[in-house]
Every structure is written in structure tokens, then in C-alpha cells.
Design a protein around this motif. Structure first.
Motif, PDB file in Angstrom:
ATOM      1  N   ILE A   1       1.358  -1.509   0.360  1.00 45.48           N
ATOM      2  CA  ILE A   1      -0.222  -0.066   0.621  1.00 45.48           C
ATOM      3  C   ILE A   1       0.540   0.939  -0.136  1.00 45.48           C
ATOM      4  O   ILE A   1       1.880   1.163   0.395  1.00 45.48           O
ATOM      5  CB  ILE A   1      -0.867  -0.046   1.346  1.00 45.48           C
ATOM      6  N   PRO A   2       0.383   2.575  -0.441  1.00 48.62           N
ATOM      7  CA  PRO A   2      -0.935   2.353  -1.268  1.00 48.62           C
ATOM      8  C   PRO A   2      -1.107   1.863  -2.601  1.00 48.62           C
ATOM      9  O   PRO A   2      -0.068   1.739  -2.830  1.00 48.62           O
ATOM     10  CB  PRO A   2      -0.511   3.864  -1.377  1.00 48.62           C
ATOM     11  N   PHE A   3      -2.488   0.927  -2.395  1.00 47.38           N
ATOM     12  CA  PHE A   3      -2.958   0.366  -3.437  1.00 47.38           C
ATOM     13  C   PHE A   3      -2.487   0.881  -4.337  1.00 47.38           C
ATOM     14  O   PHE A   3      -3.130   2.096  -4.808  1.00 47.38           O
ATOM     15  CB  PHE A   3      -4.621   0.180  -2.939  1.00 47.38           C
ATOM     16  N   ASN A   4      -2.184   0.134  -5.352  1.00 52.41           N
ATOM     17  CA  ASN A   4      -1.818   0.360  -6.573  1.00 52.41           C
ATOM     18  C   ASN A   4      -1.613  -0.324  -7.411  1.00 52.41           C
ATOM     19  O   ASN A   4      -1.936  -1.009  -7.361  1.00 52.41           O
ATOM     20  CB  ASN A   4       0.019   1.023  -6.451  1.00 52.41           C
ATOM     21  N   PHE A   5      -1.191  -0.235  -8.678  1.00 51.80           N
ATOM     22  CA  PHE A   5      -1.591  -1.087  -9.958  1.00 51.80           C
ATOM     23  C   PHE A   5      -0.920  -2.490  -9.967  1.00 51.80           C
ATOM     24  O   PHE A   5      -1.491  -3.297  -9.526  1.00 51.80           O
ATOM     25  CB  PHE A   5      -0.527  -1.122 -11.629  1.00 51.80           C
ATOM     26  N   ASN A   6      -0.065  -2.881  -9.060  1.00 52.28           N
ATOM     27  CA  ASN A   6       1.102  -3.829  -8.104  1.00 52.28           C
ATOM     28  C   ASN A   6       0.018  -4.547  -7.274  1.00 52.28           C
ATOM     29  O   ASN A   6      -0.814  -5.523  -7.305  1.00 52.28           O
ATOM     30  CB  ASN A   6       1.932  -3.657  -7.543  1.00 52.28           C
ATOM     31  N   THR A   7      -0.524  -3.780  -6.228  1.00 53.74           N
ATOM     32  CA  THR A   7      -1.883  -4.648  -5.802  1.00 53.74           C
ATOM     33  C   THR A   7      -3.000  -4.699  -6.368  1.00 53.74           C
ATOM     34  O   THR A   7      -3.370  -6.139  -5.847  1.00 53.74           O
ATOM     35  CB  THR A   7      -2.177  -3.517  -4.678  1.00 53.74           C
ATOM     36  N   ILE A   8      -3.566  -4.321  -7.555  1.00 51.09           N
ATOM     37  CA  ILE A   8      -4.191  -4.576  -8.152  1.00 51.09           C
ATOM     38  C   ILE A   8      -4.325  -5.764  -8.825  1.00 51.09           C
ATOM     39  O   ILE A   8      -5.463  -6.936  -8.340  1.00 51.09           O
ATOM     40  CB  ILE A   8      -5.193  -3.544  -9.345  1.00 51.09           C
TER      41      ILE A   8
END
Ligand code: UDP
Length: 380
Positions: free
Chosen positions: A95-102
Motif C-alpha cells: 500500500i498505497p493500493f496501486n497497480f501492483n496491489t490490484i
């Protein structure tokens, strides 16, 4: 004997003392209740020889070159990009929730669709606060917003503040946005560093000056008094400027009522292994009574068979007992603060500065910037 009296030796007080002593060649008395300088950024080496932050993780980040250059007079730095993971559904994601997290949490086709939808609505590499994303009319983005709100924000915020995100000042949750891009560092600022020898050294270097006298272990009320007709230092009227960086309600004996704060129990543990976790900080938005675990070795690396971790347990602040870490932003509290502020204007030699005196959620760079500005405008 003194030209200025400063109450509190955190950033606000120490920057002011340093500026007044070196730029104006005036004498300063700085009074600090604690047995150390540095405010909440105070750090020291623990029994494992690991540099720990007594009042919770402090990671310096700024876009402000002036602030960075100013502090660079008192320390050299190590480049340090803070990474935070959050445990959601048993998995650690960045996090922050980003494209990798998605891509970590959703199947490939859904992840691709969400990335495209985000890019249709927002600029690449922009930050979108969760409460903004929740307003989206696109049903896929609504799905994403509900997911992130539920898994990352709502329960963490309940633990941290005892409130729902939407009942608080939106700036608080906006500190940890959804990041429309691949940068998975916690901050995106130009300068992201930690002081090579710790924060406390910065303060030692700032305050080590012949014009600065430091009084530790002293509640200002033991030596000063604010009366209707002025400020008294050891029973003598003091006509110089007073810079107060403590709690504003305490200064005025809580005459308009107590200002609420949020406190945290900081629980340090020694773990008998080299490393405990993958990143400096791991957030636990769901479950557990603590919000996050920080492992200091990731911030200041050192060879050791042991490691020190910190679990943070937020709680209500009890006057006289707990550390007031965070002001709580509601309209009601702001109104009360404004009453204190108005009242303080009766004393034209009193300056209020810092997180506690201004009842503001300043980061380290913000308060240094503010102190430098107040010095230029109100002192110099
Ligand atoms: N927050 C959250 N979940 C997280 C991280 C942050 O809900 O995993 C929210 C929470 O309300 C928190 C705020 O965002 O108080 C700001 O977080 P930050 O990490 O900036 O807090 P600080 O380090 O100042 O305590």
C-alpha cells in the motif's frame, strides 16, 4: 537574561531556537517537560543496538528543497524509500493500493479492466483518496472502491481513531490514497531519507549553541506563569517573545474544555531472529488490536541476530497519563480550538506553533517549513 522563551524541544521549538540563536544572535531559554529533546521524533539505540523510534515510526519525506537543505545542515542522510505492506485476506500486499496491489489481489483480466478504468478517469501517477473513488459512477470502480474501503480503510480507521473514515476530516484518509500507477513506495516525494545517525542527533546539533540554554525535565508551569497582564518567568515579568509548542488547552488551564487527542500504546518486542517481516512496516487493517508492526532494522540496517519490532495500539487519550499523539479533526473540536486561539491573542508576545499548539496533523517537513516561515514573518 533571555530574549526568548520557548516551550517544547520538538521540531517547532528547536527550529525556532536554532534560528533565533544563529541568525539574530539572541539568547533563548528552551523548556522541555520530557527528559530528552526531539519531541516525538526522538530515537535511540536499544539493548539490541538497534536504532528505534520511541514514539512510533518517523520517515522523513518532502518535496520542499528549502526544508531539506535546512535540515541537511545538521545531519547527513541515508536514502530510504519507505515500503508498507498490508495484510488482507491473509496475504501481504503493498500500500498505497496501486497497480501492483490490484494485480496481487484480483485475477488478471479483472485487474487489467480496473487499471484501464482508473486510467480513463484519473491521470497516470495520480493519487485518488478513497472517499473520492467511492463517488465514482462506474460500477467497476465502485467495486474497487468498496473493496479497498472495506479491506484497508474502515477497520483500520476504527482502530486508529474510533471513527468511520467519512466522519473525519477527509485529509486524514487522503494521506494514504489509491495510487494510479506502479510506484509502490509509501510516499512519492522527491526527498525520502533518514538521518544517518538518527533524529536525536539533528536536535543535538541544532541546540548545541552558546545562545541556547536547555532545561529538561521541567514542566513550564514550574517556572513560568501566564497572567492577565503578561508572562512571568520565575516571578519576573518577561517582556520578550514566548514561543509555546505544547498543548494549547493545557496552557489555558482547560478553560474552554479539554481538546481531544488520540493516543497510542507503543509496545516494543525483541525477536530472537535476524528479521521478523518483509518490510519496515506491515499494517493489519483487519483483526488484532494493533494497527501496524514496524521493524526498525529495515530503516537503519545493522548486523544482528536479534531484531526489534513495535506494535502500535491506538487508544483514547487520558489527560495527565497518555501521550497526545494526534489531534482529532471534527468541526466541534475545531470550534473549541478556535476559542483557545482567539483567547490567546490577548497576549501579543505569545506565538503558538506545532502539532499540539496549533491542533494540526503536521508531518515533520510541514512543521519545519512552518517554523521557518514563522521565524521570517513574526520574529525576524
Ligand atoms: N489508513 C487506513 N489503513 C491503512 C493505512 C492508513 O485506514 O492501512 C488511514 C487511517 O485513517 C490513518 C490514515 O489513513 O489514520 C493516515 O495513515 P498514515 O499512515 O499516514 O498515519 P500516521 O503514520 O501519521 O499514523
Amino acid at each position: 537574561m533571555f530574549d526568548y522563551v520557548i516551550i517544547g524541544a520538538g521540531y517547532a521549538g528547536s527550529v525556532m531556537a536554532e534560528r533565533i540563536a544563529t541568525q539574530l544572535n539572541k539568547k533563548v531559554l528552551i523548556i522541555e517537560k520530557r527528559n530528552h529533546i526531539g519531541g516525538n521524533s526522538y530515537d535511540f539505540k536499544d539493548e539490541n543496538n538497534i536504532l528505534i523510534h520511541k514514539y512510533g515510526p518517523h520517515l522523513f519525506h518532502t518535496n520542499n528543497k528549502k526544508v531539506f537543505d535546512y535540515l541537511s545542515q545538521f545531519t547527513s542522510w541515508d536514502i530510504y524509500n519507505h515500503k508498507v505492506l498490508a495484510v488482507i485476506d491473509g496475504k501481504e500486499v503493498s500500500i498505497p493500493f496501486n497497480f501492483n496491489t490490484i494485480n496481487d489481489v484480483f485475477p488478471e483480466t479483472l485487474a487489467k479492466k480496473l487499471e484501464e478504468k482508473l486510467l480513463n478517469e484519473f491521470k497516470y501517477n495520480s493519487k485518488v483518496p478513497i472517499l473520492e473513488l467511492k463517488k465514482s459512477t462506474d460500477k467497476d470502480l465502485q467495486f474497487l472502491a468498496d473493496f479497498v474501503y472495506e479491506k484497508i480503510f474502515v477497520h483500520y480507521t476504527a482502530k486508529q481513531w474510533g471513527m468511520k473514515p467519512e466522519d473525519m476530516d477527509s485529509a486524514v484518509t487522503a494521506r494514504v490514497p489509491i495510487f494510479v500507477g506502479r510506484d509502490d513506495r509509501y510516499f512519492n516525494d522527491k526527498y525520502q531519507v533518514v538521518p544517518k545517525n538518527g533524529y536525536t542527533k539533528i536536535f543535538e546539533n541544532m541546540l548545541n549553541h552558546k545562545n541556547i540554554k536547555l532545561l529538561l525535565n521541567t514542566d513550564f508551569k514550574e517556572v513560568c506563569e501566564l497572567q492577565e497582564d503578561g508572562f512571568y518567568l520565575l516571578d519576573n515579568k518577561f517582556n520578550g517573545k514566548i514561543i509555546y509548542t505544547g498543548q494549547i488547552d493545557e496552557l489555558f488551564d482547560y478553560k474552554f474544555g479539554d481538546l481531544p487527542y488520540r493516543s497510542v500504546d507503543m509496545k516494543f518486542e525483541t525477536i530472537e531472529k535476524e528479521y521478523y517481516q518483509e518490510a519496515a512496516t506491515v499494517n493489519y487493517p483487519n483483526g488484532y488490536d494493533f494497527t501496524r508492526i514496524t521493524e526498525f532494522k529495515h530503516i537503519h540496517p545493522i548486523d544482528s541476530k536479534k531484531t526489534t519490532i513495535l506494535k502500535e495500539y491506538p487508544k483514547e487519550y487520558i489527560k495527565g497519563k497518555d501521550t497526545p499523539y494526534y489531534p482529532i479533526f471534527t468541526t466541534e473540536n475545531q470550534t473549541k480550538y478556535n476559542q483557545y486561539l482567539e483567547y490567546s491573542k490577548r497576549w501579543n508576545n505569545l506565538i503558538l506553533l506545532g502539532r499540539l499548539a496549533e491542533y494540526k496533523y503536521y508531518d515533520m517537513d510541514d512543521i519545519v517549513e512552518r517554523a521557518l516561515e514563522v521565524f521570517e514573518k513574526e520574529i525576524k
